[in-house]
Enzyme design. Structure first.
Site, PDB file in Angstrom:
ATOM      1  CD  GLU A   1      -0.843  -3.912  -5.464  1.00 14.15           C
ATOM      2  OE1 GLU A   1      -1.597  -4.660  -4.482  1.00 14.15           O
ATOM      3  OE2 GLU A   1      -0.843  -3.203  -5.683  1.00 14.15           O
TER       4      GLU A   1
ATOM      5  CG  ASP B   1       8.922  -3.521  -3.546  1.00 11.25           C
ATOM      6  OD1 ASP B   1       7.787  -3.883  -4.125  1.00 11.25           O
ATOM      7  OD2 ASP B   1       8.791  -3.312  -2.736  1.00 11.25           O
TER       8      ASP B   1
HETATM    9 ZN   LIG Z   1       2.026  -3.826  -1.385  1.00 14.07          ZN
END
Ligand SMILES: [Zn+2]
Length: 698
Positions: A535, A599
């Site tokens: 995030e 990621d």
């Molecule tokens: Zn995301």
């Protein structure tokens, strides 16, 4: 208990989990199935049962970390995919189910003047569960809306009807709502967006090949079947379905594709209402706005001006009968099947569930009613949920994790050799301004003006949708409430919102195995640490990096640094764009770029934080504990966040509509870019999980 399309807001917030972040289309009632009764416990942070020790982690890490998952937990018949995240969802739904059953019993016979939250959630749930009452009413609740369409005499009368449809969540021709102004995040403004399609995305109308053509044929048949259910004769329903398909295809033609829509500059055209009226004079915008439920509006964001030019021509060229047929179709398509007679529910599920997603069976009713109550009264339900299920210790531990990851990013920015010091100063400014929101909101939403009736599932849904849409629209012209959440606390997901510059982790995602208080620190860093890093990195991916510390769309990069970022990101576009998801369908490297960057950056930040934590606690990260070194446990935590399987139909849908890469590529794509992984598992350079040319953005 809400319409399928509810929120009148345009936010480009980015979630972490695709399987959970997307609102499911309505699903039908069915008898209890074997799968619906299954109970799911939460898995531990590191679950050795899931590991396929016959696989080589250097060749296919996903297979190694998760190879036994589907043997132990095959995809249930009421799902199109299943995995680590879905298991937490199932568990959480069972907890909510018990709470709602209790609330429903408690609310019987209570004085109807007592409009407590508990009474509301109990009544809403009970009304949704009352299949007999729903089937007895049949189509009666829908009739006033059908009559309203039938009464239309000319196109001149459309603005009020379109405004009404927006309020009750019907997706006719366009979308209307509010958003934070991309270029001045302190302001909340009106927004009008492209809309009006019944298939998942504009390219569904144009892709060539056997599978896409078959889907279009099935879609036209589905429209005809639905029209027959509102008493159209067979031949007329068939012809009407063709006319609707033609109209939607023309709408799709002037719509923007999903990949372009990720670029905030492409969906931002702030203009006076008079300019919109020039683009699209066919709709009396003054009357539309007056009926919309919004406060007086003088300027608004027209996301896609070309769409409204196209819509103008299209409305002029389409006869009134076809428009009315299209309005009827969009109306019935917007109502969730579980508040309608079974035949509607079955037909709706057959197309959107079985054919589009490959889901063999509808979910049992209680699961759908739990979801519906969460969608309509989420913060009332979550207030009870949080008190019962979210210990203060979890909040404290998560906050510590977030602080560690933010410190890791601070340190990471210092080490970047490709970024100038001028851009680094601005990057840190943005990092230090990120607001951390954990567990649940400080102020709960007030539902006192929302009427919920124990015998009116259909009306409850309509009212909850209108309540939410009016709440959104009332924000226009008001200051921004920075404490607000976009998802409910019981949701198993997380997000970053670039306009708010905040990261949000609801109580639902702070559960095992993602956060397991009994697991090793290393495993938790790999799991929830990776999510937190994900995030945070969204603030700096190809989309997030275009917003500054205050949430404004403003370029704070030197031109050279911007160019270097794009080159680095391009490596990931190519890497992921070469992964084959299903048959001959490859991932869309550009659509998934933001998620893949998050990621990759996220796990690296978690790794840096793990090293710092070990140093503080004097832990040797290379010494085996319980069969694996802490560094191996860290990567296994990451890998096991993505265990599971997805049905081929759902995979196709995901690749074509979802910015998240499918699970195995989320697990493997990242470790391929971290030589630290290869070293931890003794891989040789050149093996699949340790390629010569790794990508790195952050
Ligand atoms: Zn995301």
């Amino acid at each position: 208990m809400t319409m399928k399309r509810m929120k009148a807001s345009l936010v480009i917030a980015v979630m972490v989990l695709s399987e959970l972040g997307v609102t499911a289309k309505a699903q039908r009632t069915s008898a209890e199935t074997a799968d619906s009764g299954k109970t799911y416990e939460l898995l531990p942070g590191l679950d050795k049962r899931l590991i396929d020790t016959t696989a080589d982690p250097c060749v296919d890490f996903f297979q190694y970390a998760c190879g036994n998952f589907t043997k132990l937990y095959p995809i249930p018949n009421d799902r199109s995919s299943f995995g680590t995240g879905a298991m937490i969802v199932e568990h959480t739904q069972q907890v909510l189910h018990t709470m709602l059953e209790k609330a429903a019993v408690g609310s019987v016979g209570r004085n109807s003047n007592e409009h407590s939250n508990e009474q509301k959630i109990g009544d809403a749930y009970a009304a949704c569960m009352d299949v007999d009452a729903i089937s007895q009413k049949g189509l009666k609740p829908l009739q006033p809306e059908l009559d309203r369409i039938a009464a239309l005499k000319s196109k001149d009368e459309l603005p009020e009807l379109l405004a009404h449809h927006q309020l009750i969540g019907v997706n006719t021709f366009l979308g209307f709502g509010q958003q934070q102004d991309f270029k001045d995040a302190r302001k909340q403004i009106a927004v009008v967006d492209q809309g009006g399609l019944g298939m998942p995305e504009r390219d569904y109308y144009f892709r060539t090949g056997e599978a896409p053509e078959k889907t279009r044929t099935q879609y036209v048949q589905h429209i005809a079947n639905m029209l027959k259910l509102i008493s159209e004769p067979e031949a007329k329903a068939g012809a009407d379905a063709q006319a609707i398909m033609k109209l939607e295809t023309a709408l799709a033609k002037v719509s923007m594709d999903i990949t372009s829509r990720r670029n905030p500059n492409k969906v931002y055209h702030l203009m006076p209402v008079s300019e919109l009226a020039t683009l699209d004079p066919g709709i009396a915008w003054g009357r539309f706005l007056a009926a919309s439920g919004a406060p007086p509006v003088t300027e608004l964001n027209v996301t896609n001006p070309e769409f409204f030019q196209g819509l103008n021509g299209l409305l002029a060229a389409t006869d009134m009968e076809t428009i009315k047929t299209y309005l009827r179709w969009q109306l019935i398509a917007s109502i969730p099947g579980y508040v309608l007679p079974k035949a509607f529910d079955d037909e709706d599920f057959d197309f959107y569930g079985r054919k589009l997603r490959g889901q063999p069976e509808q979910k049992t009713r209680w699961k759908r009613c739990v979801q519906a109550t969460d969608a309509g009264l989420g913060e009332a339900l979550s207030q009870v949920y949080v008190a019962q299920e979210f210990p203060p210790a979890s909040k404290k531990a998560t906050l510590q994790m977030v602080k560690d990851i933010e410190a890791a990013m601070d340190q990471d920015i210092d080490t970047l050799d490709w970024m100038s010091s001028a851009t680094k100063v601005r990057a840190k400014e943005k990092l230090h301004a990120v607001a951390d929101k954990i567990g649940y909101p400080d102020h709960w939403r007030d539902y006192s003006s929302l009427t919920i009736a124990r015998d009116d599932a259909f009306g409850n849904g309509l009212r909850a949708t209108e309540f939410e849409n009016r709440r959104q629209l009332a924000k226009i012209g008001k200051p921004v409430d920075r404490g607000e959440w976009l998802i409910t606390p019981a949701t198993v997901d997380a997000y970053y919102n670039p306009s708010m510059n905040d990261i949000n982790f609801p109580a639902g995602i702070l559960q095992a195995p993602l956060y397991d208080s009994h697991a090793s620190d290393a495993s938790n860093y790999g799991h929830i640490g990776g999510v937190v890093g994900h995030e945070l990195t969204h603030g700096f991916d190809d989309q997030g990096r275009q917003f500054d510390a205050n949430g404004n769309l403003e370029d704070w990069w030197t031109p050279e640094d911007g160019k270097k970022f794009d080159q680095k990101a391009d490596c990931e576009v190519k890497e992921y764009g070469n992964f084959v998801a299903v048959d001959d369908v490859k991932l869309n490297g550009k659509l998934t770029l933001g998620e893949n960057t998050a990621d990759n950056g996220g796990l690296r930040l978690a790794y840096i934080a793990l090293l710092a934590d070990a140093k503080r606690k004097n832990i040797d990260l290379t010494k085996k504990q319980d069969g694996y070194t802490p560094i191996q446990q860290f990567f296994l935590g990451h890998g096991q966040s993505w265990c599971g399987a997805t049905r081929p139909e759902q995979l196709r849908l995901q690749v074509q509509t979802d910015p998240h890469s499918p699970r195995q590529f989320r697990a493997n794509g990242v470790v391929q870019n971290m030589p630290e992984f290869g070293h931890a598992f003794g891989c040789k350079t050149g093996q699949p999980m340790m390629p010569v040319n790794a990508c790195r953005v952050w």
